[in-house]
Design a protein around this motif. Structure first.
Motif, PDB file in Angstrom:
ATOM      1  N   VAL A 108       0.857  -1.172   0.000  1.00 13.84           N
ATOM      2  CA  VAL A 108       0.000   0.000   0.000  1.00 13.84           C
ATOM      3  C   VAL A 108       0.899   1.230   0.000  1.00 13.84           C
ATOM      4  N   ASN A 109       0.583   2.210  -0.819  1.00 19.27           N
ATOM      5  CA  ASN A 109       1.314   3.475  -0.794  1.00 19.27           C
ATOM      6  C   ASN A 109       0.721   4.346   0.300  1.00 19.27           C
ATOM      7  N   GLU A 110       1.555   4.759   1.223  1.00 17.02           N
ATOM      8  CA  GLU A 110       1.097   5.576   2.343  1.00 17.02           C
ATOM      9  C   GLU A 110       2.092   6.690   2.611  1.00 17.02           C
ATOM     10  N   GLU A 111       1.609   7.767   3.192  1.00 16.35           N
ATOM     11  CA  GLU A 111       2.458   8.869   3.619  1.00 16.35           C
ATOM     12  C   GLU A 111       2.549   8.847   5.138  1.00 16.35           C
ATOM     13  N   TRP A 112       3.486   8.090   5.655  1.00 17.45           N
ATOM     14  CA  TRP A 112       3.747   8.016   7.079  1.00 17.45           C
ATOM     15  C   TRP A 112       5.213   8.306   7.308  1.00 17.45           C
ATOM     16  N   TYR A 113       5.531   8.872   8.452  1.00 15.30           N
ATOM     17  CA  TYR A 113       6.927   9.128   8.791  1.00 15.30           C
ATOM     18  C   TYR A 113       7.570   7.826   9.281  1.00 15.30           C
ATOM     19  N   SER A 114       8.815   7.623   8.899  1.00 12.02           N
ATOM     20  CA  SER A 114       9.582   6.475   9.371  1.00 12.02           C
ATOM     21  C   SER A 114      10.404   6.870  10.593  1.00 12.02           C
ATOM     22  N   ILE A 115      10.960   5.891  11.260  1.00 13.07           N
ATOM     23  CA  ILE A 115      11.843   6.162  12.392  1.00 13.07           C
ATOM     24  C   ILE A 115      12.991   7.070  11.946  1.00 13.07           C
ATOM     25  N   GLY A 116      13.560   6.784  10.799  1.00 12.27           N
ATOM     26  CA  GLY A 116      14.674   7.589  10.288  1.00 12.27           C
ATOM     27  C   GLY A 116      14.297   9.042  10.062  1.00 12.27           C
ATOM     28  N   GLU A 117      13.099   9.273   9.518  1.00 10.82           N
ATOM     29  CA  GLU A 117      12.647  10.646   9.288  1.00 10.82           C
ATOM     30  C   GLU A 117      12.474  11.396  10.599  1.00 10.82           C
ATOM     31  N   LEU A 118      11.950  10.719  11.617  1.00 16.06           N
ATOM     32  CA  LEU A 118      11.795  11.383  12.918  1.00 16.06           C
ATOM     33  C   LEU A 118      13.156  11.653  13.550  1.00 16.06           C
ATOM     34  N   MET A 119      14.103  10.737  13.380  1.00 14.04           N
ATOM     35  CA  MET A 119      15.443  10.950  13.926  1.00 14.04           C
ATOM     36  C   MET A 119      16.117  12.147  13.255  1.00 14.04           C
ATOM     37  N   GLU A 120      15.836  12.389  11.989  1.00 10.95           N
ATOM     38  CA  GLU A 120      16.388  13.554  11.304  1.00 10.95           C
ATOM     39  C   GLU A 120      15.819  14.850  11.863  1.00 10.95           C
ATOM     40  N   MET A 121      14.603  14.800  12.418  1.00  8.57           N
ATOM     41  CA  MET A 121      14.011  15.990  13.038  1.00  8.57           C
ATOM     42  C   MET A 121      14.687  16.320  14.369  1.00  8.57           C
ATOM     43  N   LEU A 122      15.339  15.325  14.969  1.00 11.25           N
ATOM     44  CA  LEU A 122      16.022  15.487  16.261  1.00 11.25           C
ATOM     45  C   LEU A 122      17.485  15.078  16.133  1.00 11.25           C
ATOM     46  N   PRO A 123      18.277  15.827  15.391  1.00  6.76           N
ATOM     47  CA  PRO A 123      19.664  15.393  15.156  1.00  6.76           C
ATOM     48  C   PRO A 123      20.534  15.349  16.408  1.00  6.76           C
ATOM     49  N   GLU A 124      20.126  16.038  17.466  1.00  7.90           N
ATOM     50  CA  GLU A 124      20.945  16.094  18.680  1.00  7.90           C
ATOM     51  C   GLU A 124      20.405  15.216  19.799  1.00  7.90           C
ATOM     52  N   CYS A 125      19.595  14.230  19.490  1.00  7.18           N
ATOM     53  CA  CYS A 125      19.004  13.421  20.552  1.00  7.18           C
ATOM     54  C   CYS A 125      19.888  12.206  20.876  1.00  7.18           C
ATOM     55  N   THR A 126      19.657  11.668  22.050  1.00  7.54           N
ATOM     56  CA  THR A 126      20.310  10.444  22.495  1.00  7.54           C
ATOM     57  C   THR A 126      19.239   9.379  22.633  1.00  7.54           C
ATOM     58  N   ILE A 127      19.520   8.192  22.137  1.00 11.54           N
ATOM     59  CA  ILE A 127      18.559   7.093  22.227  1.00 11.54           C
ATOM     60  C   ILE A 127      19.182   5.965  23.039  1.00 11.54           C
ATOM     61  N   VAL A 128      18.451   5.521  24.058  1.00 13.15           N
ATOM     62  CA  VAL A 128      18.883   4.398  24.879  1.00 13.15           C
ATOM     63  C   VAL A 128      17.786   3.349  24.808  1.00 13.15           C
ATOM     64  N   SER A 129      18.164   2.127  24.473  1.00  9.41           N
ATOM     65  CA  SER A 129      17.197   1.034  24.402  1.00  9.41           C
ATOM     66  C   SER A 129      17.607  -0.064  25.376  1.00  9.41           C
ATOM     67  N   VAL A 130      16.664  -0.461  26.220  1.00  7.83           N
ATOM     68  CA  VAL A 130      16.888  -1.541  27.168  1.00  7.83           C
ATOM     69  C   VAL A 130      15.756  -2.534  26.998  1.00  7.83           C
ATOM     70  N   LYS A 131      16.083  -3.683  26.465  1.00  6.58           N
ATOM     71  CA  LYS A 131      15.100  -4.721  26.148  1.00  6.58           C
ATOM     72  C   LYS A 131      14.007  -4.133  25.272  1.00  6.58           C
ATOM     73  N   THR A 132      12.804  -3.954  25.789  1.00  7.36           N
ATOM     74  CA  THR A 132      11.709  -3.432  24.963  1.00  7.36           C
ATOM     75  C   THR A 132      11.336  -2.000  25.336  1.00  7.36           C
ATOM     76  N   TRP A 133      12.221  -1.278  25.996  1.00  6.32           N
ATOM     77  CA  TRP A 133      11.937   0.091  26.407  1.00  6.32           C
ATOM     78  C   TRP A 133      12.941   1.012  25.733  1.00  6.32           C
ATOM     79  N   HIS A 134      12.460   2.099  25.136  1.00  9.74           N
ATOM     80  CA  HIS A 134      13.314   3.035  24.411  1.00  9.74           C
ATOM     81  C   HIS A 134      13.151   4.429  25.008  1.00  9.74           C
ATOM     82  N   ILE A 135      14.262   5.067  25.322  1.00  4.49           N
ATOM     83  CA  ILE A 135      14.243   6.420  25.855  1.00  4.49           C
ATOM     84  C   ILE A 135      14.949   7.324  24.850  1.00  4.49           C
ATOM     85  N   VAL A 136      14.275   8.415  24.495  1.00  7.15           N
ATOM     86  CA  VAL A 136      14.848   9.407  23.601  1.00  7.15           C
ATOM     87  C   VAL A 136      15.005  10.683  24.408  1.00  7.15           C
ATOM     88  N   GLN A 137      16.228  11.208  24.446  1.00 10.35           N
ATOM     89  CA  GLN A 137      16.515  12.393  25.257  1.00 10.35           C
ATOM     90  C   GLN A 137      17.070  13.500  24.378  1.00 10.35           C
TER      91      GLN A 137
END
Length: 91
Positions: free
Chosen positions: A33-62
């Motif tokens: 299906v053709n859709e217009e949704w943002y991907s994880i990569g596109e959102l990460m480009e909106m926050l170039p200075e963020c830190t991402i920490v992933s522990v098992k199934t929990w993700h923290i973006v700072q």
């Protein structure tokens, strides 16, 4: 793992002034299906200075010491942090 924003998240980001996401071919059980949704990569480009920490199934973006979000889905943590930062005119 959720890789794209949902319809309401996409609409909110567009409402906040972000460019529309690029068209993607999303595989579904019924076919692509053709859709217009943002991907994880596109959102990460909106926050170039963020830190991402992933522990098992929990993700923290700072972004800084005061602005961070944690969620089970990385894309949701990115989304909520972007909305908060944009609404508070930090980004």
């Amino acid at each position: 793992m959720k890789q794209y924003t949902n319809e309401s998240q996409t609409a909110k980001l567009i409402e906040l002034g972000f460019e529309k996401p690029t068209m993607k071919n999303i595989p579904t059980p019924e076919g692509e299906v053709n859709e217009e949704w943002y991907s994880i990569g596109e959102l990460m480009e909106m926050l170039p200075e963020c830190t991402i920490v992933s522990v098992k199934t929990w993700h923290i973006v700072q972004y800084d010491k005061e602005h961070y979000y944690g969620r089970n889905e990385l894309i949701d943590a990115l989304y909520f942090l972007i909305v908060e930062l944009k609404e508070n005119k930090i980004i």
